[in-house]
Write a protein that holds these residues in place. Structure first.
Motif, short mmCIF file in Angstrom:
data_model
loop_
_atom_site.label_atom_id
_atom_site.label_comp_id
_atom_site.label_asym_id
_atom_site.label_seq_id
_atom_site.Cartn_x
_atom_site.Cartn_y
_atom_site.Cartn_z
N ASN B 29 0.83 -1.22 0.00
CA ASN B 29 0.00 0.00 0.00
C ASN B 29 0.86 1.27 0.00
OD1 ASN B 29 -2.40 -1.48 0.04
ND2 ASN B 29 -2.47 -1.50 2.30
N TYR B 116 -1.33 10.86 6.46
CA TYR B 116 -2.33 9.83 6.18
C TYR B 116 -3.73 10.31 6.54
CZ TYR B 116 2.05 7.21 6.17
OH TYR B 116 3.34 6.79 5.91
N LYS B 118 -6.17 11.01 4.77
CA LYS B 118 -7.26 10.39 3.99
C LYS B 118 -7.59 8.98 4.46
CE LYS B 118 -6.61 13.12 -0.19
NZ LYS B 118 -5.97 13.15 -1.53
N THR B 119 -6.71 8.39 5.29
CA THR B 119 -6.97 7.02 5.78
C THR B 119 -6.94 7.01 7.32
OG1 THR B 119 -4.62 6.52 5.38
CG2 THR B 119 -6.20 5.79 3.72
N HIS B 120 -7.66 8.01 7.89
CA HIS B 120 -7.90 8.06 9.33
C HIS B 120 -6.65 8.32 10.17
CE1 HIS B 120 -11.60 6.41 7.79
NE2 HIS B 120 -10.98 5.32 7.40
N TRP B 124 -1.60 1.95 6.45
CA TRP B 124 -1.93 0.55 6.76
C TRP B 124 -1.19 -0.37 5.79
CZ3 TRP B 124 -6.00 0.16 10.55
CH2 TRP B 124 -6.67 1.38 10.81
N THR B 139 -6.29 -0.01 1.62
CA THR B 139 -6.34 0.05 3.08
C THR B 139 -7.74 -0.21 3.63
OG1 THR B 139 -6.83 2.42 3.12
CG2 THR B 139 -4.50 1.79 3.04
N GLU B 140 -8.74 -0.26 2.73
CA GLU B 140 -10.12 -0.39 3.19
C GLU B 140 -10.34 -1.71 3.93
OE1 GLU B 140 -12.36 1.83 3.28
OE2 GLU B 140 -14.03 0.54 3.93
N SER B 143 -9.08 -0.86 7.49
CA SER B 143 -9.80 0.15 8.28
C SER B 143 -11.28 -0.21 8.47
CB SER B 143 -9.64 1.53 7.65
OG SER B 143 -10.09 1.55 6.33
N SER B 147 -12.68 0.28 12.16
CA SER B 147 -13.62 1.38 12.43
C SER B 147 -14.41 1.13 13.72
CB SER B 147 -14.57 1.58 11.24
OG SER B 147 -15.43 0.48 11.13
#
Lengths: 166, 166
Positions: B29, B116, B118-120, B124, B139-140, B143, B147
Motif C-alpha cells: 500500500n 495519512y 485520507k486514511t484516518h 496501513w 487500506t479499506e 480500516s 472502524s
C-alpha cells in the motif's frame, strides 16, 4: 529555614525519589533481577487454556540470537529466557479475542551449565505482580513441571516462525 | 582460470548473496517495509478464537514509549504498531497450551495525522507469510474492521500491564 538547609533537604528528597523509581527488586532464588527485560525482543507467545493465562516469551540478546538460528538444544551459555504471564480477559471491542488482564508474574531461566549444574543447567527465578515481589521458595516448583521437556534443554517453547528477510 | 577473473567472479557471487539476504520486501500500500521489526519490544499479545490465530503486538520506539506512558489516544506521530499473526496449534508437551504454528502475516499501522489524513491518520500495510509478500489491495480491508475502535485512535489493543520497576 536558611537556603543551605533547604537545598540539602531538597537533594535528599530528590535522591530518595530517584532511588524509589530505579531500585530493582530483591533477588529471586538468589538470582539478580534482569533489568530492562520489558524491552527485550520476543521468541514466542502462548495461551494456556488450563489456567486462563496469556504468555509472552522473550529473551536477552544471546537467547534471541540462538532462537533465530535454531540453536536451542542446548541454549548457549548466558541465555536468559523470560516468560511474562497475564490473566486473560475478552477484548471489549472484539469479543472472540482473548487479551491480557492483570500481570501475574515474570519468570526467567538463566542458562549456565556449570554454574547451575545442580538445577539442570539453568537458574530459575520469578518476580510476582506489578510490584515484582521475588519468589523464594526454591527451584523445584519450576523444574518439576519443566522435567516434561528435559530432552529439549528444559524449555517448553519453540521459537515462533519469523521471516529472516529484513 | 586466471586469478583476476576468479576474484571478480567471487566478488560478484558474494554481492548477489549479500543482496539476497538483506533485500527488503517491496512496499505494501505504498508503505516501505519497517526493517528490523523482529527485534522491536512488545506492547501486547492476543489469541483470536474466531480465526484460530495467536498475535504479538509490537512497536517501534515511539509507539512503545507511548504505550508505556499510556499516551495512546491519539498515538504520537511516528508511531509504528505491528501485529505478527500465526495460525495456532497445541503444544506437543503441554496439550492445553495454544502456541504459534505457521506465520500468516505481519501487519503495520504507521501514524501521521497529516500524511495519512485520507486514511484516518494511519498508513496501513501488510506483508504475507515467511516470504513477506506485500499486500496491495488497498487500506479499506484494514480500516473497515478497525472502524469499530475509531474512538480509540483506530487501535484495538490495550498495552499489556508491565511493571515500571527496572
Amino acid at each position: 529555614m536558611n537556603f543551605r538547609l533547604f537545598f540539602s533537604l531538597l537533594l535528599i528528597a530528590a535522591s530518595f525519589n530517584v532511588s524509589a523509581e530505579t531500585k530493582s527488586p530483591e533477588p529471586s532464588n538468589n538470582l539478580d533481577y534482569p533489568i530492562g527485560w520489558q524491552n527485550w525482543a520476543s521468541i514466542a507467545v502462548s495461551h494456556r487454556t488450563d489456567n486462563n493465562t496469556l504468555r509472552l516469551i522473550i529473551g536477552n540478546n544471546i537467547a534471541v540470537q540462538a532462537a533465530r538460528l535454531g540453536k536451542t538444544n542446548p541454549w548457549p551459555k548466558g541465555s536468559i529466557i523470560g516468560k511474562v504471564v497475564w490473566k486473560e480477559k475478552r477484548l471489549e471491542n472484539w469479543q472472540s479475542a482473548i487479551v491480557p488482564k492483570k500481570l501475574v508474574h515474570a519468570e526467567f531461566m538463566f542458562k549456565d551449565a556449570q554454574k547451575y549444574s545442580k538445577t539442570h543447567g539453568w537458574g530459575w527465578a520469578r518476580w510476582i505482580g506489578l510490584e515484582q515481589k521475588p519468589f523464594n521458595k526454591g527451584t523445584e516448583v519450576c523444574s518439576s513441571c519443566h522435567s516434561a521437556v528435559k530432552n529439549r534443554d528444559w524449555v517448553f517453547s519453540d521459537p515462533a516462525q519469523l521471516p529472516k528477510i529484513q
